[in-house]
Motif scaffolding. Structure first.
Motif, PDB file in Angstrom:
ATOM      1  N   GLU A 101     -23.061  58.669  22.990  1.00  7.74           N
ATOM      2  CA  GLU A 101     -23.506  59.566  24.058  1.00  7.74           C
ATOM      3  C   GLU A 101     -22.860  59.203  25.396  1.00  7.74           C
ATOM      4  O   GLU A 101     -22.504  60.085  26.177  1.00  7.74           O
ATOM      5  CB  GLU A 101     -25.028  59.552  24.142  1.00  7.74           C
ATOM      6  CG  GLU A 101     -25.651  60.199  22.909  1.00  7.74           C
ATOM      7  CD  GLU A 101     -27.140  60.005  22.795  1.00  7.74           C
ATOM      8  OE1 GLU A 101     -27.715  59.155  23.526  1.00  7.74           O
ATOM      9  OE2 GLU A 101     -27.755  60.713  21.968  1.00  7.74           O
ATOM     10  N   GLU A 102     -22.675  57.904  25.646  1.00  4.28           N
ATOM     11  CA  GLU A 102     -21.998  57.473  26.874  1.00  4.28           C
ATOM     12  C   GLU A 102     -20.540  57.918  26.872  1.00  4.28           C
ATOM     13  O   GLU A 102     -20.023  58.406  27.885  1.00  4.28           O
ATOM     14  CB  GLU A 102     -22.058  55.951  27.017  1.00  4.28           C
ATOM     15  CG  GLU A 102     -21.340  55.452  28.244  1.00  4.28           C
ATOM     16  CD  GLU A 102     -21.348  53.943  28.372  1.00  4.28           C
ATOM     17  OE1 GLU A 102     -20.439  53.419  29.042  1.00  4.28           O
ATOM     18  OE2 GLU A 102     -22.241  53.293  27.816  1.00  4.28           O
ATOM     19  N   ILE A 103     -19.863  57.756  25.745  1.00  8.79           N
ATOM     20  CA  ILE A 103     -18.468  58.201  25.634  1.00  8.79           C
ATOM     21  C   ILE A 103     -18.386  59.701  25.867  1.00  8.79           C
ATOM     22  O   ILE A 103     -17.494  60.185  26.567  1.00  8.79           O
ATOM     23  CB  ILE A 103     -17.877  57.805  24.261  1.00  8.79           C
ATOM     24  CG1 ILE A 103     -17.810  56.285  24.139  1.00  8.79           C
ATOM     25  CG2 ILE A 103     -16.497  58.430  24.072  1.00  8.79           C
ATOM     26  CD1 ILE A 103     -17.532  55.784  22.726  1.00  8.79           C
ATOM     27  N   ALA A 104     -19.317  60.452  25.293  1.00  4.34           N
ATOM     28  CA  ALA A 104     -19.320  61.911  25.465  1.00  4.34           C
ATOM     29  C   ALA A 104     -19.483  62.286  26.934  1.00  4.34           C
ATOM     30  O   ALA A 104     -18.789  63.193  27.423  1.00  4.34           O
ATOM     31  CB  ALA A 104     -20.434  62.532  24.626  1.00  4.34           C
ATOM     32  N   ARG A 105     -20.376  61.601  27.652  1.00  2.00           N
ATOM     33  CA  ARG A 105     -20.551  61.883  29.092  1.00  2.00           C
ATOM     34  C   ARG A 105     -19.245  61.642  29.841  1.00  2.00           C
ATOM     35  O   ARG A 105     -18.842  62.446  30.691  1.00  2.00           O
ATOM     36  CB  ARG A 105     -21.671  61.017  29.682  1.00  2.00           C
ATOM     37  CG  ARG A 105     -23.063  61.549  29.414  1.00  2.00           C
ATOM     38  CD  ARG A 105     -24.126  60.805  30.202  1.00  2.00           C
ATOM     39  NE  ARG A 105     -24.218  59.385  29.878  1.00  2.00           N
ATOM     40  CZ  ARG A 105     -24.904  58.898  28.850  1.00  2.00           C
ATOM     41  NH1 ARG A 105     -25.558  59.694  28.041  1.00  2.00           N
ATOM     42  NH2 ARG A 105     -24.931  57.587  28.642  1.00  2.00           N
ATOM     43  N   GLY A 129     -25.975  63.204  10.724  1.00  2.00           N
ATOM     44  CA  GLY A 129     -25.039  62.842  11.790  1.00  2.00           C
ATOM     45  C   GLY A 129     -24.222  64.031  12.256  1.00  2.00           C
ATOM     46  O   GLY A 129     -23.942  64.182  13.450  1.00  2.00           O
ATOM     47  N   ILE A 130     -23.843  64.895  11.317  1.00  2.00           N
ATOM     48  CA  ILE A 130     -23.098  66.112  11.678  1.00  2.00           C
ATOM     49  C   ILE A 130     -23.975  67.007  12.545  1.00  2.00           C
ATOM     50  O   ILE A 130     -23.533  67.494  13.595  1.00  2.00           O
ATOM     51  CB  ILE A 130     -22.616  66.850  10.412  1.00  2.00           C
ATOM     52  CG1 ILE A 130     -21.560  66.003   9.679  1.00  2.00           C
ATOM     53  CG2 ILE A 130     -22.056  68.225  10.765  1.00  2.00           C
ATOM     54  CD1 ILE A 130     -21.224  66.488   8.287  1.00  2.00           C
ATOM     55  N   LEU A 131     -25.210  67.200  12.134  1.00  2.00           N
ATOM     56  CA  LEU A 131     -26.121  68.045  12.915  1.00  2.00           C
ATOM     57  C   LEU A 131     -26.387  67.454  14.296  1.00  2.00           C
ATOM     58  O   LEU A 131     -26.391  68.179  15.299  1.00  2.00           O
ATOM     59  CB  LEU A 131     -27.426  68.262  12.158  1.00  2.00           C
ATOM     60  CG  LEU A 131     -27.311  69.110  10.889  1.00  2.00           C
ATOM     61  CD1 LEU A 131     -28.630  69.131  10.139  1.00  2.00           C
ATOM     62  CD2 LEU A 131     -26.843  70.520  11.214  1.00  2.00           C
ATOM     63  N   GLU A 132     -26.603  66.135  14.380  1.00  2.00           N
ATOM     64  CA  GLU A 132     -26.833  65.478  15.668  1.00  2.00           C
ATOM     65  C   GLU A 132     -25.648  65.651  16.616  1.00  2.00           C
ATOM     66  O   GLU A 132     -25.818  65.739  17.829  1.00  2.00           O
ATOM     67  CB  GLU A 132     -27.063  63.973  15.473  1.00  2.00           C
ATOM     68  CG  GLU A 132     -28.381  63.587  14.893  1.00  2.00           C
ATOM     69  CD  GLU A 132     -28.483  62.071  14.695  1.00  2.00           C
ATOM     70  OE1 GLU A 132     -27.489  61.342  14.944  1.00  2.00           O
ATOM     71  OE2 GLU A 132     -29.559  61.624  14.304  1.00  2.00           O
ATOM     72  N   SER A 135     -25.238  68.051  19.684  1.00  2.00           N
ATOM     73  CA  SER A 135     -25.864  67.774  20.982  1.00  2.00           C
ATOM     74  C   SER A 135     -24.884  67.171  21.991  1.00  2.00           C
ATOM     75  O   SER A 135     -25.187  67.110  23.180  1.00  2.00           O
ATOM     76  CB  SER A 135     -27.057  66.836  20.805  1.00  2.00           C
ATOM     77  OG  SER A 135     -26.629  65.539  20.449  1.00  2.00           O
ATOM     78  N   LEU A 136     -23.711  66.746  21.549  1.00  2.00           N
ATOM     79  CA  LEU A 136     -22.730  66.155  22.460  1.00  2.00           C
ATOM     80  C   LEU A 136     -22.032  67.204  23.324  1.00  2.00           C
ATOM     81  O   LEU A 136     -21.416  66.871  24.323  1.00  2.00           O
ATOM     82  CB  LEU A 136     -21.697  65.335  21.678  1.00  2.00           C
ATOM     83  CG  LEU A 136     -22.254  64.118  20.946  1.00  2.00           C
ATOM     84  CD1 LEU A 136     -21.163  63.463  20.105  1.00  2.00           C
ATOM     85  CD2 LEU A 136     -22.854  63.121  21.919  1.00  2.00           C
TER      86      LEU A 136
END
Length: 152
Positions: A101-105, A129-132, A135-136
């Motif tokens: 999530e940090e990398i995505a931000r 994991g694919i579904l989660e 959210s990125l």
């Protein structure tokens, strides 16, 4: 001059395995231990008739800039800044982590376009994991297996 595509993600998501598959030979070390890739590695690749230069990067970690992981992170940031596209790899079996999530931000704040790949997606273990990964905020993720070549 070929366009540069940087492969990024946290340690042990399969970046180097994908790099080796794209360049067609084992140029990058692959190991289960995190931190094996410490420098950027580059190589020419051809996929579906498209030619490009692919850049394997060290695992992106949240560490002090003066530490080895911090210097590795800086190299990754430089690779993305110099790329026409970033391939963001996550591990589908592990699901999203706070570091993903940090990398995505960070990637959302960069000017480099991003394609999200969910590695280790063979079988049902990666479905959550694919579904989660939606959210990125990078659109439809591409499920694949760097090790087996599925989805590449």
């Amino acid at each position: 001059m070929l366009p540069n595509i940087a492969i990024i993600g946290r340690p042990n998501v399969g970046k180097s395995t994908l790099f080796n598959r794209l360049v067609g030979k084992k140029l990058a070390l692959v190991d289960d231990r995190p931190g094996v890739t410490r420098d950027r590695r580059e190589g020419p690749a051809n996929l579906l008739g498209l030619e490009f230069n692919v850049v394997d990067t060290a695992g992106y970690e949240d560490e002090d800039a003066k530490s080895l992981p911090g210097r590795m992170r800086k190299q990754t940031e430089m690779a993305v800044a110099g790329a026409e596209l970033a391939i963001f790899v996550i591990d589908g079996r592990a699901g999203l982590t706070p570091l993903d999530e940090e990398i995505a931000r960070w990637l959302r704040s960069s000017k480099t376009p991003v394609v999200l790949l969910v590695n280790k997606a063979e079988g049902r273990a990666a479905e959550s994991g694919i579904l989660e990964s939606y959210s990125l905020g990078f659109g439809d993720p591409i499920p694949f297996s760097a090790e087996h070549g599925d989805g590449v």
